[in-house]
Design a protein around this motif. Structure first.
Motif, PDB file in Angstrom:
ATOM      1  N   THR A  11       0.848  -1.197   0.000  1.00  0.00           N
ATOM      2  CA  THR A  11       0.000   0.000   0.000  1.00  0.00           C
ATOM      3  C   THR A  11       0.884   1.247   0.000  1.00  0.00           C
ATOM      4  O   THR A  11       1.990   1.235   0.541  1.00  0.00           O
ATOM      5  N   GLY A  12       0.387   2.307  -0.627  1.00  0.00           N
ATOM      6  CA  GLY A  12       1.192   3.522  -0.743  1.00  0.00           C
ATOM      7  C   GLY A  12       2.487   3.249  -1.482  1.00  0.00           C
ATOM      8  O   GLY A  12       3.563   3.697  -1.085  1.00  0.00           O
ATOM      9  N   GLY A  13       2.388   2.512  -2.577  1.00  0.00           N
ATOM     10  CA  GLY A  13       3.578   1.981  -3.238  1.00  0.00           C
ATOM     11  C   GLY A  13       4.203   2.835  -4.314  1.00  0.00           C
ATOM     12  O   GLY A  13       5.166   2.396  -4.941  1.00  0.00           O
ATOM     13  N   CYS A  14       3.685   4.034  -4.549  1.00  0.00           N
ATOM     14  CA  CYS A  14       4.192   4.838  -5.661  1.00  0.00           C
ATOM     15  C   CYS A  14       5.337   5.775  -5.287  1.00  0.00           C
ATOM     16  O   CYS A  14       5.953   6.375  -6.170  1.00  0.00           O
ATOM     17  N   ALA A  15       5.619   5.942  -4.006  1.00  0.00           N
ATOM     18  CA  ALA A  15       6.642   6.905  -3.607  1.00  0.00           C
ATOM     19  C   ALA A  15       7.339   6.425  -2.349  1.00  0.00           C
ATOM     20  O   ALA A  15       6.855   5.531  -1.643  1.00  0.00           O
ATOM     21  N   GLY A  16       8.490   7.020  -2.076  1.00  0.00           N
ATOM     22  CA  GLY A  16       9.188   6.792  -0.831  1.00  0.00           C
ATOM     23  C   GLY A  16       9.553   5.340  -0.585  1.00  0.00           C
ATOM     24  O   GLY A  16       9.998   4.613  -1.473  1.00  0.00           O
ATOM     25  N   ILE A  17       9.371   4.903   0.653  1.00  0.00           N
ATOM     26  CA  ILE A  17       9.726   3.538   1.034  1.00  0.00           C
ATOM     27  C   ILE A  17       8.905   2.525   0.255  1.00  0.00           C
ATOM     28  O   ILE A  17       9.418   1.470  -0.142  1.00  0.00           O
ATOM     29  N   GLY A  18       7.625   2.818  -0.004  1.00  0.00           N
ATOM     30  CA  GLY A  18       6.786   1.895  -0.755  1.00  0.00           C
ATOM     31  C   GLY A  18       7.332   1.629  -2.147  1.00  0.00           C
ATOM     32  O   GLY A  18       7.399   0.476  -2.594  1.00  0.00           O
ATOM     33  N   ARG A  19       7.729   2.683  -2.841  1.00  0.00           N
ATOM     34  CA  ARG A  19       8.292   2.524  -4.189  1.00  0.00           C
ATOM     35  C   ARG A  19       9.619   1.767  -4.137  1.00  0.00           C
ATOM     36  O   ARG A  19       9.870   0.891  -4.972  1.00  0.00           O
ATOM     37  N   ALA A  20      10.459   2.101  -3.154  1.00  0.00           N
ATOM     38  CA  ALA A  20      11.746   1.417  -3.021  1.00  0.00           C
ATOM     39  C   ALA A  20      11.538  -0.069  -2.740  1.00  0.00           C
ATOM     40  O   ALA A  20      12.275  -0.922  -3.245  1.00  0.00           O
ATOM     41  N   LEU A  21      10.535  -0.400  -1.939  1.00  0.00           N
ATOM     42  CA  LEU A  21      10.218  -1.800  -1.686  1.00  0.00           C
ATOM     43  C   LEU A  21       9.734  -2.503  -2.950  1.00  0.00           C
ATOM     44  O   LEU A  21      10.081  -3.668  -3.198  1.00  0.00           O
ATOM     45  N   ALA A  22       8.929  -1.808  -3.745  1.00  0.00           N
ATOM     46  CA  ALA A  22       8.462  -2.395  -5.000  1.00  0.00           C
ATOM     47  C   ALA A  22       9.645  -2.744  -5.899  1.00  0.00           C
ATOM     48  O   ALA A  22       9.695  -3.843  -6.482  1.00  0.00           O
TER      49      ALA A  22
END
Length: 279
Positions: A19-30
């Motif tokens: 969730t919240g995957g488009c920026a920050g830690i979420g994007r880096a995790l993706a």
């Protein structure tokens, strides 16, 4: 840069919902999990950013990814999104409750609507996603990863609603972990320190509007990529608690056992106050 852990097969073909995957830690995790061979479901509010990220993951990492516009505060929308994810991929192996918002305002000047919105996203968003995904996670003996914060165990000034939401996450997921004992499902709470993300850029103020905040005077700030790498390694080891800041252990110790000293010495610094200032 090649890392040995890229060769680890634990997450290859596993379905990971962020969730919240488009920026920050979420994007880096993706990005990190795509490198590990996972199939990804990414929930966020911005369709354009979702489409761009999914295309990037497909083009650069050959990743099977699905981007769904979803406000995690909306229980019905979450149920529908997770149903679509399960229909597409057959189930969910890892749920990463990452979506979150913050604010910077005193308790007295923070309107009730701000408290409600922050709890709706940070706390109830995790509740909604976990409830909807739990049957699949149990069937697959999967993992729940929850992005908490330094403020989950040590308060920060002018973030009463944010602090409360993080404390609530600890109460919820520590209880859930105990209830899931023997099910094969791991619950990992992650407590990053200050990280270079857009969280503060989108912070609310007391009346509920957004106002970009000046940088905090907090010293070293971690990169989202380094935090994501630490979370990835923690997930490989199926950790229960991951504390990721070089100041967190001091904050944790002082806030628990020496609260007056914490309030006088460390709290102003952690809250971004310069010496001698009150705000």
């Amino acid at each position: 840069m090649y890392r040995k852990v890229f060769a680890n097969k634990v997450f290859e073909r596993k379905v990971v919902l962020i969730t919240g995957g488009c920026a920050g830690i979420g994007r880096a995790l993706a990005m990190r999990l795509a490198q590990a061979g996972a199939r990804l479901v990414i929930l966020d509010l911005q369709q354009t950013e979702l489409d761009s990220l999914v295309q990037h993951l497909r083009d650069h990492h050959n990743c099977d990814a699905l981007g769904l516009r979803c406000d995690v505060a909306d229980a019905l929308a979450v149920e529908q999104a997770i149903a679509l994810a399960c229909e597409r991929f057959g189930g969910i192996d890892v749920l990463i409750n990452n979506a979150g918002i913050t604010h910077r305002s005193t308790f007295a000047e923070t309107e009730l609507a701000v408290f409600q919105r922050i709890m709706a996203v940070n706390y109830f968003g995790a509740v909604h996603c976990t409830r909807a995904a739990l049957p699949s996670l149990i069937a697959r003996r999967g993992q729940i990863i929850v992005l908490s914060s330094l403020s989950g165990f040590a308060p920060l000034l002018y973030r009463s609603a944010y602090n409360a939401s993080k404390h609530a996450l600890h109460g919820l997921f520590e209880t859930l972990r105990a209830e899931l004992k023997g099910s094969g499902v791991n619950v990992m709470l992650v407590c990053p320190g200050f990280t270079a993300t857009d969280l503060r850029k989108n912070a609310l103020v007391g009346d509920g509007s957004m106002a970009q905040q000046p940088p905090l005077a907090i010293g070293k700030v971690a990169s989202a990529q380094d935090v994501a790498e630490a979370i990835y390694r923690g997930a490989l080891a199926r950790r229960r608690l991951l504390v990721l800041s070089n100041i967190n252990w001091r904050a944790r110790l002082l806030a628990r056992f020496f609260p007056r000293l914490f309030e006088r010495v460390l709290l102003p610094r952690l809250s971004g106050l310069k010496p001698g200032s009150s705000r």
